[in-house]
Design a protein around this motif. Structure first.
Motif, short mmCIF file in Angstrom:
data_model
loop_
_atom_site.label_atom_id
_atom_site.label_comp_id
_atom_site.label_asym_id
_atom_site.label_seq_id
_atom_site.Cartn_x
_atom_site.Cartn_y
_atom_site.Cartn_z
N ILE A 1 3.64 -5.38 7.56
CA ILE A 1 4.98 -4.85 7.78
C ILE A 1 5.10 -3.47 7.14
N LYS A 2 5.56 -2.51 7.92
CA LYS A 2 5.84 -1.18 7.41
C LYS A 2 7.21 -1.20 6.75
N PHE A 3 7.25 -0.96 5.42
CA PHE A 3 8.52 -1.00 4.71
C PHE A 3 8.34 -0.31 3.37
N GLY A 4 8.80 0.92 3.27
CA GLY A 4 8.68 1.65 2.03
C GLY A 4 7.92 2.95 2.18
N GLN A 5 7.72 3.61 1.03
CA GLN A 5 7.01 4.88 1.03
C GLN A 5 6.35 5.08 -0.34
N ALA A 6 5.50 6.09 -0.42
CA ALA A 6 4.83 6.39 -1.68
C ALA A 6 5.87 6.66 -2.76
N GLY A 7 5.63 6.12 -3.95
CA GLY A 7 6.56 6.28 -5.06
C GLY A 7 7.49 5.10 -5.24
N ASP A 8 7.63 4.26 -4.22
CA ASP A 8 8.46 3.06 -4.34
C ASP A 8 7.76 2.03 -5.22
N ILE A 9 8.56 1.22 -5.90
CA ILE A 9 8.05 0.12 -6.71
C ILE A 9 8.42 -1.18 -6.01
N PRO A 10 7.45 -1.97 -5.58
CA PRO A 10 7.78 -3.22 -4.88
C PRO A 10 8.40 -4.24 -5.84
N VAL A 11 9.48 -4.89 -5.40
CA VAL A 11 10.18 -5.89 -6.21
C VAL A 11 10.54 -7.10 -5.35
N ARG B 1 0.85 -1.19 0.00
CA ARG B 1 0.00 0.00 0.00
C ARG B 1 0.89 1.25 0.00
N PRO B 2 1.05 1.89 -1.15
CA PRO B 2 1.93 3.06 -1.22
C PRO B 2 1.51 4.19 -0.29
N SER B 3 0.22 4.33 -0.04
CA SER B 3 -0.25 5.45 0.77
C SER B 3 0.31 5.45 2.18
N ASN B 4 0.63 4.25 2.72
CA ASN B 4 1.21 4.19 4.06
C ASN B 4 2.50 3.36 4.10
N GLY B 5 3.00 2.93 2.93
CA GLY B 5 4.24 2.18 2.87
C GLY B 5 4.20 0.87 3.63
N THR B 6 3.05 0.19 3.57
CA THR B 6 2.86 -1.04 4.35
C THR B 6 2.57 -2.23 3.44
N TRP B 7 3.14 -3.39 3.82
CA TRP B 7 2.88 -4.66 3.15
C TRP B 7 1.87 -5.45 3.96
N TYR B 8 0.89 -6.02 3.29
CA TYR B 8 -0.11 -6.86 3.93
C TYR B 8 -0.03 -8.25 3.29
#
Length: 351
Positions: free
Chosen positions: A94-104, A80-87
């Motif tokens: 898990i909170k990991f990342g921020q808006a604009g990131d591309i998950p890989v 979820r880019p809006s809160n940088g969280t993985w579900y």
């Protein structure tokens, strides 16, 4: 797990994307009618199709299903880019990342489990949870991690459309493609390595390095190569959003999805083949279609004549003699259709 990516050579070379074979004309029709090959029909005789609709996510989420547990099955997951969280369904939030990131996410360590990972176009950094961070790429690059070397680990890689060039970390820099191409690396030959490949929407054509140039698809299709047949090779596949049809080269066409869906083919059922799956951002649902092996019913018990309660001797025909059966001195009840109790004393085939 991911598609097993193929050998591309480890020397840093620049090869123009023109040394390809003549195109094989095998373009799928623009139709929604489902077809299957004879081989697919035969395989279906031992399987059944199971479908499921599971809500996991919301509009704006990016689907990131992977095998995070390491049991070869994919878990439903979204970033979820809006809160940088993985579900991760059945796992963690898990909170990991921020808006604009591309998950890989991919298995960067070779332990059979995917690590959470992000590519940040704004600074060219890759962030791999539990592993570290490094610069590999720049704004405008398309991340395409896969197992290019064949060591069971994914390498960080980017495709740079402006140059038609691939940059594979610790492996190679290779020209393969052009602006507008969609990178689609996968193991198309079944040798345990990912092959460099691009799908060119303007032509509906695939360019697979050291393999072939194949027409399969049309403008607007989304490439979704995967091992649908179960032969350890990725099949050329496109998902056509306008009709919701999957065109699987050599295996038939399947309608599964609708416009706006994001194809997410993977092994969700734990079988040897890949399942059709789509994530629908409009409602946060995943729609899964997979085949499971069916267990044939047990054979019927042998028919036994009640005149011979000690053993299972079938009724006639054919007529049996004592020399035809391995039993002696057993109980015989009337009417003794085989005539095994010759002296009518209630004992058959007396030795």
């Amino acid at each position: 797990m991911r598609y097993k990516p193929a050998a591309i050579g480890l020397a840093a070379v620049a090869i123009a994307a023109v040394a390809l074979t003549a195109p094989a004309q095998a373009k799928p029709p623009a139709t929604t009618s489902a077809t299957t090959t004879a081989g697919a029909t035969a395989a279906a005789a031992a399987t059944k199709v199971v479908t499921a609709a599971i809500q996991w996510g919301q509009n704006g989420d990016i689907p990131v299903a992977r095998s995070y547990v390491g049991d070869s099955r994919y878990e439903l997951a979204v970033f979820r880019p809006s809160n940088g969280t993985w579900y991760i369904r059945g796992g963690s939030t898990i909170k990991f990342g921020q808006a604009g990131d591309i998950p890989v996410p991919a298995d960067y360590t070779g332990d059979g489990r995917a690590e959470l990972a992000l590519f940040r176009p704004s600074n060219g950094y890759w962030y791999v949870r539990g592993v570290g961070q490094f610069v590999w790429g720049q704004a405008g690059d398309i991340p395409a991690p896969s197992n290019y070397v064949g060591d069971s680990r994914a390498e960080a890689a980017v495709f740079r459309p402006s140059l038609g060039r691939w940059f594979i970390r610790n492996a190679a820099t290779i020209n393969w493609g052009a602006a507008g191409d969609i990178p689609a690396p996968a193991d198309y030959v079944g040798d345990g390595h990912a092959d460099l490949a691009v799908f060119r929407p303007s032509l509906g054509r695939w360019f697979i390095r050291n393999a072939a140039q194949i027409s399969w698809g049309q403008n607007g299709d989304i490439p979704a190569p995967a091992n649908f047949v179960g032969n350890a090779k990725a099949d050329l596949t496109v998902f056509r959003p306008s009709t919701g049809v999957w065109f699987i080269r050599g295996a038939g066409n399947i309608t599964w999805g609708q416009n706006g869906d994001r194809p997410q083919p993977a092994n969700y059922a734990g079988t040897t083949a890949t399942d059709q799956a789509v994530f629908r951002p409009s409602n946060g649902y995943w729609y899964l279609r997979y085949q499971v092996e069916t267990t044939p019913p047990p054979p019927p018990p042998p028919e036994c004549d009640p005149s011979y309660p000690d053993f299972c001797i079938p009724p006639p025909p054919p007529d049996l003699n004592c020399s035809d059966i391995p039993y002696q001195n057993f109980t015989v009840l009337p009417p003794d259709p085989h005539g095994l109790d010759g002296n009518h004393d209630g004992v058959g085939c007396e030795g």
